[in-house]
Enzyme design. Structure first.
Site, PDB file in Angstrom:
ATOM      1  N   ASP A  56     -16.250   2.444   8.198  1.00  0.00           N
ATOM      2  CA  ASP A  56     -14.922   2.352   8.566  1.00  0.00           C
ATOM      3  C   ASP A  56     -14.252   0.790   8.138  1.00  0.00           C
ATOM      4  OD1 ASP A  56     -12.371   1.797   9.982  1.00  0.00           O
ATOM      5  OD2 ASP A  56     -13.259   3.015  11.642  1.00  0.00           O
ATOM      6  N   SER A 134       0.541  -0.740  -4.105  1.00  0.00           N
ATOM      7  CA  SER A 134       1.730   0.181  -3.915  1.00  0.00           C
ATOM      8  C   SER A 134       2.962  -0.637  -4.388  1.00  0.00           C
ATOM      9  CB  SER A 134       1.882   0.286  -2.554  1.00  0.00           C
ATOM     10  OG  SER A 134       2.991   1.227  -2.354  1.00  0.00           O
ATOM     11  N   TYR A 147       2.953  -1.672   6.369  1.00  0.00           N
ATOM     12  CA  TYR A 147       2.269  -1.294   4.945  1.00  0.00           C
ATOM     13  C   TYR A 147       2.745  -1.995   3.778  1.00  0.00           C
ATOM     14  CZ  TYR A 147       1.034   2.197   1.467  1.00  0.00           C
ATOM     15  OH  TYR A 147       0.624   2.836   0.297  1.00  0.00           O
ATOM     16  N   LYS A 151       0.516  -4.753   1.623  1.00  0.00           N
ATOM     17  CA  LYS A 151       0.356  -4.370   0.373  1.00  0.00           C
ATOM     18  C   LYS A 151       0.590  -5.611  -0.503  1.00  0.00           C
ATOM     19  CE  LYS A 151      -1.559  -0.343   0.312  1.00  0.00           C
ATOM     20  NZ  LYS A 151      -2.945   0.014  -0.343  1.00  0.00           N
TER      21      LYS A 151
HETATM   22  P1  NAD Z   1      -5.324   9.690   1.190  1.00  0.00           P
HETATM   23  O1  NAD Z   1      -5.025   9.497   2.558  1.00  0.00           O
HETATM   24  O2  NAD Z   1      -5.501  10.923   0.411  1.00  0.00           O
HETATM   25  O3  NAD Z   1      -6.861   8.792   0.963  1.00  0.00           O
HETATM   26  C1  NAD Z   1      -7.096   7.808   1.745  1.00  0.00           C
HETATM   27  C2  NAD Z   1      -8.459   7.714   2.148  1.00  0.00           C
HETATM   28  O4  NAD Z   1      -8.770   6.439   2.654  1.00  0.00           O
HETATM   29  C3  NAD Z   1      -8.844   8.773   2.914  1.00  0.00           C
HETATM   30  O5  NAD Z   1      -9.924   9.640   2.645  1.00  0.00           O
HETATM   31  C4  NAD Z   1      -9.243   8.246   4.309  1.00  0.00           C
HETATM   32  O6  NAD Z   1     -10.084   8.754   4.936  1.00  0.00           O
HETATM   33  C5  NAD Z   1      -9.621   6.757   3.894  1.00  0.00           C
HETATM   34  N1  NAD Z   1      -9.430   5.693   4.926  1.00  0.00           N
HETATM   35  C6  NAD Z   1      -8.306   5.523   5.575  1.00  0.00           C
HETATM   36  N2  NAD Z   1      -8.397   4.640   6.509  1.00  0.00           N
HETATM   37  C7  NAD Z   1      -9.839   4.389   6.417  1.00  0.00           C
HETATM   38  C8  NAD Z   1     -10.995   3.331   7.132  1.00  0.00           C
HETATM   39  N3  NAD Z   1     -10.236   2.802   8.131  1.00  0.00           N
HETATM   40  N4  NAD Z   1     -12.331   3.293   6.809  1.00  0.00           N
HETATM   41  C9  NAD Z   1     -12.401   3.950   5.819  1.00  0.00           C
HETATM   42  N5  NAD Z   1     -11.876   5.068   4.839  1.00  0.00           N
HETATM   43  C10 NAD Z   1     -10.408   5.019   5.274  1.00  0.00           C
HETATM   44  O7  NAD Z   1      -4.219   8.690   0.338  1.00  0.00           O
HETATM   45  P2  NAD Z   1      -3.934   8.349  -1.168  1.00  0.00           P
HETATM   46  O8  NAD Z   1      -2.727   8.570  -1.393  1.00  0.00           O
HETATM   47  O9  NAD Z   1      -5.183   8.794  -1.909  1.00  0.00           O
HETATM   48  O10 NAD Z   1      -4.190   6.758  -0.972  1.00  0.00           O
HETATM   49  C11 NAD Z   1      -4.921   5.818  -1.453  1.00  0.00           C
HETATM   50  C12 NAD Z   1      -4.278   4.542  -2.063  1.00  0.00           C
HETATM   51  O11 NAD Z   1      -3.155   4.476  -2.625  1.00  0.00           O
HETATM   52  C13 NAD Z   1      -3.867   3.765  -0.339  1.00  0.00           C
HETATM   53  O12 NAD Z   1      -4.458   2.477  -0.208  1.00  0.00           O
HETATM   54  C14 NAD Z   1      -2.609   4.092  -0.568  1.00  0.00           C
HETATM   55  O13 NAD Z   1      -1.985   3.052   0.463  1.00  0.00           O
HETATM   56  C15 NAD Z   1      -2.385   3.743  -2.009  1.00  0.00           C
HETATM   57  N6  NAD Z   1      -0.927   4.465  -2.307  1.00  0.00           N
HETATM   58  C16 NAD Z   1      -0.680   5.750  -2.186  1.00  0.00           C
HETATM   59  C17 NAD Z   1       0.661   6.120  -2.483  1.00  0.00           C
HETATM   60  C18 NAD Z   1       0.981   7.708  -2.292  1.00  0.00           C
HETATM   61  O14 NAD Z   1       2.214   8.234  -2.680  1.00  0.00           O
HETATM   62  N7  NAD Z   1       0.078   8.512  -2.178  1.00  0.00           N
HETATM   63  C19 NAD Z   1       1.451   5.465  -2.790  1.00  0.00           C
HETATM   64  C20 NAD Z   1       1.414   4.103  -3.082  1.00  0.00           C
HETATM   65  C21 NAD Z   1       0.109   3.394  -2.615  1.00  0.00           C
END
Ligand code: NAD
Length: 257
Positions: A56, A134, A147, A151
Site C-alpha cells: 500500500d 497528469s 489531485y 500531481k
Molecule cells: P487505475 O485506477 O486503472 O490504476 C491505478 C492502480 O493503482 C490500481 O490498480 C490501484 O489498485 C492502484 N493503487 C491505488 N492506490 C494505491 C495504493 N494506495 N497502493 C498501491 N496501489 C494503489 O488508474 P489509471 O488510469 O491506470 O491511473 C494510473 C496513473 O495515471 C495514476 O497516477 C493516475 O493519476 C494517472 N492518470 C490517469 C488518467 C486517466 O484519465 N486515466 C489521467 C491522468 C493521469
C-alpha cells in the site's frame, strides 16, 4: 531490463507490464499494487519473468519494502515506474486534512520514497525513474483540487530528482496523460454523452487508451531515451493546445493588413 511498476494491477501500469512482456527482448518485472488479486493475475499471465508484490503506497515503508522485494527477485533494477495514483473528487471547501494527507501520500510522497530506496540500484545501472503525473498537474481541474495539486508537486519533485540524481546517471522524467480510458475513468466515459463531450475537446478526436500512455513510459525507460531527463511528456491527443479555438480565434476580427 529489470523494472518495478506500481499500480500494475490495472489501467496504465498493467499496460506497461503487458507491453514490456510482449517485446522480443526479455524483461523481468516486479509488479506491485494494493489490489492483491489483480496484481497476481497480471503477473501470472505474464509468467516467471514477473512477480507480484502487494503493498500500500500510503505507508511510509512502501518504498523500502517494494525495492527490497524487487532487488530480491531481480538482483538489480534498471527502471522504476511510479505510476499508481488516486483521485479524491470533491470541492476544496468540503475536504478534510485526512483526505489531503492520503492523496499526497499516494500521489506524491510514494514516488519520492520509491526513488530514494531505488537510488543505489538505479545509480549502479544508470537507470530510469519515471512517474505518471497528469494533465491536471498544469491545468486546475474542477472538483479535483487535491489531485491536481498533488500531481503538480509530483512534476516538480521529479524535476528535482533529475537535477540531484543526474550526476549519478539516473534519468528522471514524467508522463502526463490527458483523458484516458482506464478503470479509473471508465464509469464516466461509458456515458456516451460525456465521452462525446470530452472527445470533442481533443484535436485527435478520441480518448487516450492505457497503451498510448504506456508506450510513452516505455520510450523513457529504454536506452534510446538515454539523454533525456527532467522532462514531461504529455499524452493528451493535443487537448492542452485546444483552448483558443473555443474563443473563435481570429474569426470576425478585422485584418490589420
Ligand atoms: P487505475 O485506477 O486503472 O490504476 C491505478 C492502480 O493503482 C490500481 O490498480 C490501484 O489498485 C492502484 N493503487 C491505488 N492506490 C494505491 C495504493 N494506495 N497502493 C498501491 N496501489 C494503489 O488508474 P489509471 O488510469 O491506470 O491511473 C494510473 C496513473 O495515471 C495514476 O497516477 C493516475 O493519476 C494517472 N492518470 C490517469 C488518467 C486517466 O484519465 N486515466 C489521467 C491522468 C493521469
Amino acid at each position: 531490463m529489470q523494472v518495478v511498476i506500481t499500480g500494475a494491477a490495472s489501467g496504465i501500469g498493467r499496460a506497461v507490464a503487458e507491453l514490456l512482456a510482449g517485446q522480443d527482448e526479455p524483461h523481468q518485472m516486479l509488479l506491485t499494487d494494493r489490489d492483491a488479486d489483480g496484481v497476481k493475475a497480471v503477473a501470472e499471465a505474464i509468467g516467471p519473468a514477473a512477480r507480484a508484490f502487494v503493498a500500500d503506497l500510503s505507508s511510509p515503508d512502501c518504498g523500502k519494502d517494494i525495492i527490497a522485494a524487487a532487488a530480491n527477485f531481480m538482483g538489480g533494477i534498471d527502471g522504476v515506474v511510479s505510476n499508481a495514483g488516486i483521485i479524491s473528487g470533491a470541492p476544496l471547501v468540503d475536504q478534510t486534512p485526512e483526505q489531503f494527507d492520503r492523496v499526497y501520500a499516494i500521489n506524491t510522497r510514494a514516488t519520492w520514497l520509491l526513488g530514494q530506496a531505488a537510488h543505489p540500484y538505479l545509480a549502479h545501472s544508470r537507470g530510469a525513474f519515471i512517474a505518471t503525473a497528469s494533465m491536471s498537474a498544469t491545468q486546475p481541474t474542477p472538483g479535483l483540487g487535491f489531485y491536481s495539486s498533488s500531481k503538480a508537486a509530483l512534476l516538480m519533485l521529479m524535476r528535482q530528482c533529475a537535477l540531484e540524481w543526474g550526476p549519478d546517471g539516473i534519468r528522471c522524467n514524467t508522463v502526463s496523460p490527458g483523458p484516458t480510458y482506464t478503470p479509473m475513468t471508465q464509469a464516466g466515459y461509458d456515458d456516451p454523452q460525456r465521452r462525446a463531450q470530452r472527445e470533442s475537446m481533443i484535436p485527435l478526436g478520441k480518448l487516450g487508451m492505457a497503451e498510448d500512455v504506456a508506450n510513452a513510459i516505455i520510450f523513457l525507460l529504454e536506452p534510446q531515451a538515454g539523454h533525456i531527463s527532467g522532462i514531461d511528456i504529455l499524452v493528451d491527443g493535443g487537448m492542452s493546445i485546444n483552448l483558443m479555438p473555443a474563443t473563435g480565434g481570429g474569426t470576425g476580427q478585422k485584418a490589420s493588413e
